[in-house]
Design an enzyme around this catalytic site. Structure first.
Site, mmCIF file in Angstrom:
data_model
loop_
_atom_site.group_PDB
_atom_site.id
_atom_site.type_symbol
_atom_site.label_atom_id
_atom_site.label_comp_id
_atom_site.label_asym_id
_atom_site.label_seq_id
_atom_site.Cartn_x
_atom_site.Cartn_y
_atom_site.Cartn_z
ATOM 1 N N SER A 151 -5.179 -20.430 -1.086
ATOM 2 C CA SER A 151 -6.396 -19.944 -1.722
ATOM 3 C C SER A 151 -6.942 -21.023 -2.660
ATOM 4 C CB SER A 151 -6.076 -18.688 -2.528
ATOM 5 O OG SER A 151 -7.125 -18.406 -3.429
ATOM 6 N N TYR A 198 -0.459 -14.293 -8.206
ATOM 7 C CA TYR A 198 -1.109 -14.648 -6.944
ATOM 8 C C TYR A 198 -1.351 -16.161 -6.864
ATOM 9 C CZ TYR A 198 -4.655 -14.750 -3.250
ATOM 10 O OH TYR A 198 -5.357 -15.033 -2.097
HETATM 11 N N1 LIG Z 1 -10.663 -12.648 0.840
HETATM 12 C C1 LIG Z 1 -10.621 -13.656 -0.014
HETATM 13 O O1 LIG Z 1 -11.474 -13.813 -0.893
HETATM 14 C C2 LIG Z 1 -9.510 -14.671 0.096
HETATM 15 C C3 LIG Z 1 -9.673 -15.914 -0.553
HETATM 16 C C4 LIG Z 1 -8.673 -16.857 -0.458
HETATM 17 C C5 LIG Z 1 -7.527 -16.590 0.251
HETATM 18 N N2 LIG Z 1 -7.384 -15.370 0.866
HETATM 19 C C6 LIG Z 1 -6.158 -15.171 1.627
HETATM 20 O O2 LIG Z 1 -6.533 -14.863 2.962
HETATM 21 C C7 LIG Z 1 -5.584 -13.993 3.566
HETATM 22 C C8 LIG Z 1 -6.263 -12.743 4.067
HETATM 23 O O3 LIG Z 1 -7.005 -12.127 3.037
HETATM 24 P P1 LIG Z 1 -7.882 -10.794 3.261
HETATM 25 O O4 LIG Z 1 -9.043 -10.893 2.343
HETATM 26 O O5 LIG Z 1 -8.103 -10.572 4.709
HETATM 27 O O6 LIG Z 1 -6.895 -9.701 2.612
HETATM 28 P P2 LIG Z 1 -5.977 -8.550 3.223
HETATM 29 O O7 LIG Z 1 -6.819 -7.616 4.019
HETATM 30 O O8 LIG Z 1 -5.203 -8.014 2.070
HETATM 31 O O9 LIG Z 1 -5.039 -9.322 4.240
HETATM 32 C C9 LIG Z 1 -3.669 -9.449 4.099
HETATM 33 C C10 LIG Z 1 -2.974 -8.761 5.264
HETATM 34 O O10 LIG Z 1 -1.574 -9.045 5.156
HETATM 35 C C11 LIG Z 1 -0.885 -7.852 5.438
HETATM 36 N N3 LIG Z 1 0.458 -7.835 4.867
HETATM 37 C C12 LIG Z 1 0.820 -7.592 3.570
HETATM 38 N N4 LIG Z 1 2.156 -7.635 3.452
HETATM 39 C C13 LIG Z 1 2.664 -7.931 4.682
HETATM 40 C C14 LIG Z 1 3.962 -8.101 5.190
HETATM 41 N N5 LIG Z 1 5.047 -7.980 4.394
HETATM 42 N N6 LIG Z 1 4.120 -8.391 6.493
HETATM 43 C C15 LIG Z 1 3.034 -8.506 7.307
HETATM 44 N N7 LIG Z 1 1.771 -8.332 6.889
HETATM 45 C C16 LIG Z 1 1.588 -8.051 5.582
HETATM 46 C C17 LIG Z 1 -1.747 -6.769 4.828
HETATM 47 O O11 LIG Z 1 -1.379 -5.529 5.393
HETATM 48 P P3 LIG Z 1 -1.527 -4.174 4.531
HETATM 49 O O12 LIG Z 1 -2.986 -4.072 4.212
HETATM 50 O O13 LIG Z 1 -0.992 -3.143 5.451
HETATM 51 O O14 LIG Z 1 -0.690 -4.391 3.300
HETATM 52 C C18 LIG Z 1 -3.144 -7.240 5.230
HETATM 53 O O15 LIG Z 1 -3.486 -6.753 6.512
HETATM 54 C C19 LIG Z 1 -4.528 -13.753 2.495
HETATM 55 O O16 LIG Z 1 -3.491 -14.708 2.630
HETATM 56 C C20 LIG Z 1 -5.292 -13.988 1.201
HETATM 57 O O17 LIG Z 1 -4.428 -14.323 0.144
HETATM 58 C C21 LIG Z 1 -8.338 -14.417 0.790
#
Ligand SMILES: NC(=O)c1ccc[n+]([C@@H]2O[C@H](COP(=O)([O-])OP(=O)(O)OC[C@H]3O[C@@H](n4cnc5c(N)ncnc54)[C@H](OP(=O)(O)O)[C@@H]3O)[C@@H](O)[C@H]2O)c1
Length: 253
Positions: free
Chosen positions: A147, A160
């Site tokens: 991130s 985080y």
């Molecule tokens: N959106 C942003 O602004 C942003 C910015 C920078 C980086 N990121 C990174 O991008 C990635 C995706 O973000 P997103 O916005 O799409 O958020 P998100 O919907 O929270 O995506 C994370 C996914 O990982 C799953 N997960 C959590 N614990 C897990 C485990 N133990 N085993 C397998 N899967 C698991 C979650 O499932 P559950 O929902 O069932 O827990 C969710 O589907 C993440 O790494 C986040 O840190 C996001």
């Protein structure tokens, strides 16, 4: 789309039940790859696969918990059964949705441990489970999702930010260890991106930080996926251990 050299590549995307993970899975499938979409939420992962198949792509969903070594091994076996092997791993799963912002001194210890278990240990567990299959394929690519908060030092989110900093550090170490096996390991560091998770976390998500970016607009998932495709593709054959920030020009390092 131009041919990115990803046709018939065998890809596992973790955390692929929605948000960026689903977008990565869809983008790899659109580029001609076969995709195993995995998530703690197995139904959401299967829905991702269904959406890809509906578009004419090749995909399957799987339930997997990246914090559990046995679950990671089972996921790699599922990849071998579905696709005959593995060429690309996208470590996208993380604790992100619903994560509260708090002063560092007030972070709940159990939440700290959960963030580290998924965001740090999960990347290690999943990568060590996948490495033998990538080696057997004669090499491959790993894209670890960090991130841009690591570079902004986003306040009130120290657990985080620390976990995503560890992803960058682990990537450098793994890149050195896996280079001899022709396995490249890189980081994609997205800036704030509009996903179900981020939209639910703040009221002003669409305008958040927009004025700080050179491009002055919010990121949709489609803005981010190209970075993952590039890092995983032959276009990046001489790139390893690196961090690619995709944030519309908010951070320059
Ligand atoms: N959106 C942003 O602004 C942003 C910015 C920078 C980086 N990121 C990174 O991008 C990635 C995706 O973000 P997103 O916005 O799409 O958020 P998100 O919907 O929270 O995506 C994370 C996914 O990982 C799953 N997960 C959590 N614990 C897990 C485990 N133990 N085993 C397998 N899967 C698991 C979650 O499932 P559950 O929902 O069932 O827990 C969710 O589907 C993440 O790494 C986040 O840190 C996001």
């Amino acid at each position: 789309m131009r041919d990115l050299g990803l046709s018939n590549k065998r890809v596992v995307v973790t955390g692929a039940a929605g948000g960026l993970g689903r977008a990565f899975a869809r983008a790899f499938a659109d580029a001609g790859a076969k995709v195993l979409a995995a998530d703690l939420d197995g139904r959401g992962a299967s829905e991702t696969a269904r959406l890809i198949i509906e578009r004419g792509g090749a995909a399957q969903g799987a339930e997997a918990d990246v914090t559990i070594a046995e679950s990671c091994r089972a996921l790699v076996q599922a990849a071998e059964a579905f696709m005959g092997g593995l060429d690309i791993l996208v470590n996208n799963a993380a604790v992100f949705a619903g994560l509260e912002r708090r002063p560092f001194a007030e972070i709940d210890e159990a939440v700290w441990d959960k963030v580290m278990a998924v965001n740090v240990k999960g990347v290690w567990q999943m990568t060590r489970a996948a490495a033998p299959a990538l080696r057997a394929a004669g090499g491959g690519a790993i894209v670890n999702v960090s991130s841009a908060t690591v570079f902004s030092g986003s306040p009130q989110w120290m657990h985080y930010v620390a976990s995503k900093g560890a992803v960058i550090a682990m990537t450098r170490s793994m890149a050195r260890e896996l280079g001899d096996d022709r396995i490249r390991v890189n980081v994609l560091a997205p800036g704030f991106t509009l996903t179900e998770a981020s939209l639910a976390m703040m009221e002003n998500a669409r305008s958040y930080g927009v004025e700080r970016g050179a491009l002055k607009r919010a990121a949709e998932v489609e803005d981010i996926v190209g970075g993952a495709l590039y890092l995983a593709s032959p276009l990046a054959d001489y790139v390893t251990g690196q961090t690619l920030i995709v944030d519309g020009g908010r951070q320059f390092i």
